[in-house]
Design an enzyme around this catalytic site. Structure first.
Site, PDB file in Angstrom:
ATOM      1  N   THR A   1      -0.784   5.832   2.624  1.00  0.00           N
ATOM      2  CA  THR A   1      -2.010   5.098   2.930  1.00  0.00           C
ATOM      3  C   THR A   1      -1.745   4.261   4.172  1.00  0.00           C
ATOM      4  OG1 THR A   1      -2.689   4.997   0.614  1.00  0.00           O
ATOM      5  CG2 THR A   1      -3.644   3.360   2.081  1.00  0.00           C
TER       6      THR A   1
ATOM      7  N   ILE B   1       0.863  -1.168   0.000  1.00  0.00           N
ATOM      8  CA  ILE B   1       0.000   0.000   0.000  1.00  0.00           C
ATOM      9  C   ILE B   1       0.906   1.225   0.000  1.00  0.00           C
ATOM     10  CG2 ILE B   1      -2.018  -1.061   1.053  1.00  0.00           C
ATOM     11  CD1 ILE B   1      -1.185  -0.057   3.732  1.00  0.00           C
ATOM     12  N   ASP B   2       0.402   2.321  -0.543  1.00  0.00           N
ATOM     13  CA  ASP B   2       1.222   3.510  -0.719  1.00  0.00           C
ATOM     14  C   ASP B   2       1.767   4.026   0.607  1.00  0.00           C
ATOM     15  OD1 ASP B   2       0.577   3.432  -3.419  1.00  0.00           O
ATOM     16  OD2 ASP B   2      -1.122   4.804  -3.190  1.00  0.00           O
ATOM     17  N   LYS B   3       2.857   4.754   0.511  1.00  0.00           N
ATOM     18  CA  LYS B   3       3.502   5.328   1.704  1.00  0.00           C
ATOM     19  C   LYS B   3       2.488   6.055   2.583  1.00  0.00           C
ATOM     20  CE  LYS B   3       6.724   8.994   3.048  1.00  0.00           C
ATOM     21  NZ  LYS B   3       7.646  10.057   2.560  1.00  0.00           N
TER      22      LYS B   3
ATOM     23  N   ARG C   1      -7.126   5.504  -5.886  1.00  0.00           N
ATOM     24  CA  ARG C   1      -6.923   6.942  -6.062  1.00  0.00           C
ATOM     25  C   ARG C   1      -7.182   7.367  -7.495  1.00  0.00           C
ATOM     26  NH1 ARG C   1      -0.955   7.599  -3.944  1.00  0.00           N
ATOM     27  NH2 ARG C   1      -1.373   9.815  -4.333  1.00  0.00           N
TER      28      ARG C   1
END
Length: 348
Positions: free
Chosen positions: A147, A143-145, A263
């Site tokens: 998030t 998962i993104d930094k 997103r």
């Protein structure tokens, strides 16, 4: 170097190529993925009827005797770092983490340290039995930094192999909570006319497209309908904020798992995430619809308002169905509370 010898015979009607036959017939408890088998073939660690073979396209026949020398896992070059972790579940084969926003999952040129992998190497220590020949945690999804939320990480080759297969066949349950601009509605003619967007029973929005790197900004993803990686996102409204409603809390779930998928898809639908500096657009909210605190909270929210809330999968070793849920982090809870506050008479 210590090693383990895996021996077996090729079963009936094998694929004609060595690599494909090994992938089909290698004992399950050996936990050797296709990638790992390809590497072992190239390293000369595979013998057929007593003769080492390094060509993955070599012909193979029913009854051929296979011996694979699997070296003991080596130490990784990545440094172990003492970083606090919120551990939701752990056993000998895997660990489930509630990752905070701001933490990168894996070291990269821009983030060589302070990552989840650095923290896991310190926490797991000698309990890592090796993934892909290295003593390292097996990252099967990210998962993104910025998030927050749930991640499962393999501690052993057998877990890595089994979890990767579940992510590949899209059987893992992943539900996210997101705060978005506007309120998606099946009755909205704009949405009904937007390519890639459809609605299912229960006012569930379904977004289907390809995702590929943006043509001019290589750090971004973009919706495409010609090529790209197939991506499907579903979402439904959980709550709305404002009088009239100008923002919404969404539950989003993934049929596929692509980079920045939620997103990008929500932005494509015209409902970008609050706080998203890349896709959200930092839209202005109507002054009279929210309290001053709500407007300020939306303006100042420092990251995409996205949280990986639910993660469900089958344990790759025990076969037990597991499901985990992580509550919203404090920053998203505060954002929602501020958006939920009614405008005062002075604000109105």
């Amino acid at each position: 170097m210590l090693s383990t010898l895996v021996t077996f015979r090729i079963a009936a009607d094998p694929p004609p190529r060595l690599d494909k036959a090994l992938s089909r017939d290698v004992p399950e408890d050996a936990a050797l993925s296709r990638t790992r088998l390809a590497r072992l073939i190239a390293e000369g660690a595979v013998s057929v009827n007593g003769t080492p073979v390094t060509d993955p396209k070599s012909r193979i026949s029913e009854g051929d005797s296979i011996a694979i020398t699997v070296p003991q896992a080596q130490d990784t070059h990545i440094a172990a770092e003492s970083i606090p972790l919120h551990i939701v579940f752990e056993d000998d084969d895997l660990i489930v983490i509630d990752k905070p926003a701001g933490m990168v999952v894996h070291p990269a040129p821009g983030s060589p340290g302070g990552t989840l992998v650095n923290a896991l190497l310190h926490h797991c220590g000698d309990t890592l039995s090796g993934v892909g020949g290295m003593k390292r945690p097996g990252i099967v999804h990210r998962i993104d930094k910025d998030t927050s939320g749930l991640l499962v990480v393999a501690k052993s080759d057998r877990a890595h192999h089994g979890l990767a297969a579940q992510f590949e066949d899209h059987s893992v349950e992943r539900y996210y909570r997101a705060v978005v601009y506007g309120v998606p509605d099946a009755a909205d003619p704009r949405l009904r006319g937007l390519r890639g967007v459809s609605f299912e029973t229960g006012n569930i929005i379904k977004i289907t497209s390809g995702l590929a790197r943006h043509r001019t900004d290589r750090q971004k993803q973009a919706v495409t309908f010609e090529g790209g990686r197939h991506a499907v996102t579903r979402a439904r409204v959980v709550d709305t904020f404002g009088q009239p409603p100008v923002a919404a809390l969404m539950e989003c779930w993934l049929e596929t798992g692509r980079t920045h998928q939620i997103r990008v898809h929500m932005a494509h639908a015209g409902h970008g995430l609050v706080g998203d500096p890349v896709y959200g657009g930092r839209r202005k909210l109507p002054l009279r619809a929210l309290s001053e605190a709500g407007l300020q909270a939306a303006r100042d929210f420092p990251r995409q308002a996205l949280h990986a809330a639910v993660l469900g999968f089958v344990h790759p070793v025990s076969g037990e169905a597991l499901e985990f849920e992580a509550p919203l982090p404090d920053d998203m809870t505060a954002l929602i509370d501020a958006l939920r506050a009614a405008p005062s008479r002075t604000d109105a």
